[in-house]
Design a protein around this motif. Structure first.
Motif, PDB file in Angstrom:
ATOM      1  N   LYS A 161     -12.187  27.767  47.135  1.00  0.00           N
ATOM      2  CA  LYS A 161     -11.216  28.022  48.193  1.00  0.00           C
ATOM      3  C   LYS A 161      -9.496  28.001  47.565  1.00  0.00           C
ATOM      4  O   LYS A 161      -9.353  27.236  46.682  1.00  0.00           O
ATOM      5  N   MET A 162      -8.761  28.696  48.528  1.00  0.00           N
ATOM      6  CA  MET A 162      -7.448  28.972  47.847  1.00  0.00           C
ATOM      7  C   MET A 162      -6.643  27.548  48.327  1.00  0.00           C
ATOM      8  O   MET A 162      -6.762  27.124  49.619  1.00  0.00           O
ATOM      9  N   TRP A 163      -5.899  26.783  47.564  1.00  0.00           N
ATOM     10  CA  TRP A 163      -5.232  25.435  47.896  1.00  0.00           C
ATOM     11  C   TRP A 163      -3.611  26.059  47.822  1.00  0.00           C
ATOM     12  O   TRP A 163      -3.455  26.800  46.857  1.00  0.00           O
ATOM     13  N   VAL A 164      -2.973  25.211  48.787  1.00  0.00           N
ATOM     14  CA  VAL A 164      -1.560  25.224  48.797  1.00  0.00           C
ATOM     15  C   VAL A 164      -1.040  24.319  47.632  1.00  0.00           C
ATOM     16  O   VAL A 164      -1.398  23.124  47.472  1.00  0.00           O
ATOM     17  N   ILE A 343      -5.300  25.754  58.061  1.00  0.00           N
ATOM     18  CA  ILE A 343      -6.484  26.653  57.645  1.00  0.00           C
ATOM     19  C   ILE A 343      -6.489  26.638  56.133  1.00  0.00           C
ATOM     20  O   ILE A 343      -7.590  26.601  55.613  1.00  0.00           O
ATOM     21  N   LEU A 344      -5.546  26.477  55.312  1.00  0.00           N
ATOM     22  CA  LEU A 344      -5.297  26.461  53.994  1.00  0.00           C
ATOM     23  C   LEU A 344      -5.432  24.940  53.473  1.00  0.00           C
ATOM     24  O   LEU A 344      -4.594  24.260  54.080  1.00  0.00           O
ATOM     25  N   SER A 345      -6.090  24.788  52.661  1.00  0.00           N
ATOM     26  CA  SER A 345      -6.397  23.392  51.908  1.00  0.00           C
ATOM     27  C   SER A 345      -4.955  23.073  51.013  1.00  0.00           C
ATOM     28  O   SER A 345      -4.409  24.010  50.655  1.00  0.00           O
ATOM     29  N   GLN A 346      -4.999  21.826  51.009  1.00  0.00           N
ATOM     30  CA  GLN A 346      -3.759  21.260  50.231  1.00  0.00           C
ATOM     31  C   GLN A 346      -4.229  20.411  49.004  1.00  0.00           C
ATOM     32  O   GLN A 346      -5.459  19.710  49.242  1.00  0.00           O
TER      33      GLN A 346
END
Length: 518
Positions: A161-164, A343-346
């Motif tokens: 998944k895309m992470w910040v 919504i976006l993982s960190q």
């Protein structure tokens, strides 16, 4: 595939191949076209890209240890970073949510400060960061006090998944380089990748121009692009974007404040400026109320904001949003403001100002990266596993003395992406910078971005300052609405070129240039 025979990634996640060495669906078209082209054509197109970038004067200024600036040529890899349209839709929703949240945070911190009063965010996280600008407190309720342009660095984590990675809100850079990368890639993409459809960047830039039209009341000549000057790292981008948007690029000496308004000094006289695209850091913007030894800003600029006579992209005070100390509290903030989950993982982040978190950090230093929450200082990053016993103990003592100033983040590797050089392809870690723009009560997300690739195969950190390479980000698919991009690129009717419209600083420079050439 012969070109990719030596491509072996040790990362937990590779963009091209899954764990069974099968090509991921969204990369099949790219790899097939590369195989059909062959190494010779790929080398030729790489050289063509370099020539176009050099011919266009694309540079990135870097500083050595003695703080001397030098100009470095911009590098662009002929292999793009591709993301499937369906995955991008989820990412886009996450970016819009995050931009909305940061706009709400900005307005709250400079008005009612409910986040602090309701114990959502500790006061030390905000007031312990020099990015908080008390001089603009109470400005948060103003209609034009908004986060208009927001950038987010994201990368794919080990879970796929895309992470910040980080948030850029004060004076986000990279947009001009992303546009230049796309225009340059267009020169070679039809021959290299004839069968790969990608979304255009045009609609986002149209939204940017529409925003300027709205903020300026239809007169873009009343907007200005404030740059620190030619020694800034991204000065090329300042000149590029100001020309692209049809806005005069100015330095602090080109402007003055009078009767609570901002004015441009020209040979014709003073012209009121009602919209400012700001690329000068917060504290340097006003020597009268902020950093008193700054020559980059304009005395009285904060008072112009106070009098509601300026729209600013982005407003002074936005630097607090780049505070990494906010990250551990973003889930609570999302629930507080939007009643939503992020919504976006960190990246997992611990603020050391809490005893339980500090104890965890001290016990697990070998797995963590330690950073200061305040990026206005020179940032020193501590990689726990590389510390000697002496340095480790010194860091623990530092954390215990000033715990609220530090956060710890989990050390993790990100996905690798193919990079072509010297006739071969090898995996490199990459970070994507995405861009959001305020559009009415929502945000518009650019269907692309700036991809930065690690300078070497084994590098963990990705940075342009450390010699990184760039890629173009392609969102696969076709646009639902077609916009004539050629007309946008040629739209420069607002650029003032007559002699009486030249700023006084430019006129002075031209005078001395002529004097020395004569």
């Amino acid at each position: 595939m012969q070109i990719f025979d030596s491509y072996i990634s040790e990362s937990p996640f590779d963009e091209v191949y899954d764990h069974n060495k099968n090509i991921r669906q969204c990369w099949k078209g790219i790899l097939n076209d590369i195989e059909d082209s062959g190494v010779e054509l790929l080398n030729k197109k790489r050289a063509e890209l370099d020539w176009h970038l050099e011919d266009n004067g694309v540079t990135y200024n870097v500083y050595d240890e003695k703080e001397k600036t030098s100009s470095r040529s911009w590098n662009l890899d002929p292999i793009p970073f591709v993301i499937d349209e369906s995955e991008w839709e989820d990412i886009r929703k996450g970016l819009k949510q995050r931009a909305t949240l940061f706009n709400l945070i900005l307005k709250d911190l400079y008005s009612e400060q409910k986040l602090i009063k309701d114990n959502i965010v500790p006061a030390e996280v905000i007031f312990g960061n020099k990015g908080f600008c008390s001089e603009v407190f109470d400005f948060g309720e103003k209609e034009d006090f908004n986060l208009y342009l927001y950038a987010t660095d994201i990368a794919r984590g080990p879970d796929g998944k895309m992470w910040v990675i980080s948030d850029k809100a004060s004076a986000p850079s990279g947009l001009g380089y992303a546009i230049e990368n796309r225009l340059t890639m267009n020169v070679v993409s039809n021959e290299l990748y004839p069968n790969v459809p990608k979304k255009k960047l045009t609609s986002f830039m149209k939204d940017y121009k529409d925003l300027l039209e709205k903020l300026t009341g239809g007169d873009i000549s009343s907007a200005a692009f404030l740059t620190p000057g030619p020694h800034n790292e991204t000065y090329f981008e300042h000149a590029y974007l100001s020309a692209y948007l049809g806005v005069n690029m100015v330095q602090g000496a080109d402007l003055l404040t009078k009767n609570g308004a901002l004015c441009l000094k020209s040979l014709k006289g003073l012209k009121k400026i009602n919209t400012l695209i700001r690329r000068v850091d917060d504290k340097f913007c006003d020597p009268l109320e902020l950093k008193n030894d700054s020559y980059l800003g304009v005395a009285g600029l904060v008072d112009v904001m106070r009098e509601d006579n300026i729209n600013m992209i982005n407003p002074i005070g936005s630097d607090i949003l780049e505070n990494i100390g906010l990250n551990p509290f973003m889930e609570k903030i999302a629930d507080y403001f939007l009643k939503e989950k992020l919504i976006l993982s960190q990246i997992a982040t611990w603020w050391c100002g809490q005893k339980k978190e500090l104890d965890y950090v001290v016990k697990n230093l070998d797995k963590l990266i330690i950073k200061k929450i305040d990026r206005t200082d020179k940032v020193k990053i501590y990689l726990g596993r590389k510390l000697s016993d002496k340095k480790r103990q010194e860091l623990i003592e530092l954390l215990q003395r000033n715990p609220y100033q530090y956060v710890a983040q989990e050390e993790t590797g990100f996905s690798t992406v193919p990079y072509f050089e010297n006739g071969k392809v090898e995996p490199r870690m990459a970070v994507i910078r995405t861009f959001c723009l305020k559009k009415e009560d929502d945000y518009s997300v650019m269907n692309g971005g700036l991809v930065r690739v690690a300078a070497h195969k084994d590098h963990l950190f990705v940075s342009s300052k450390k010699g990184g390479i760039s890629k173009d980000l392609w969102i696969l698919g076709k646009d639902t609405v077609e916009i004539d991009s050629s007309s946008m690129l040629q739209d420069n009717r607002y650029v003032e070129t007559s002699i009486d419209q030249i700023t006084t600083l430019k006129a002075e420079n031209l005078f001395w240039l002529g004097r020395y050439l004569s």
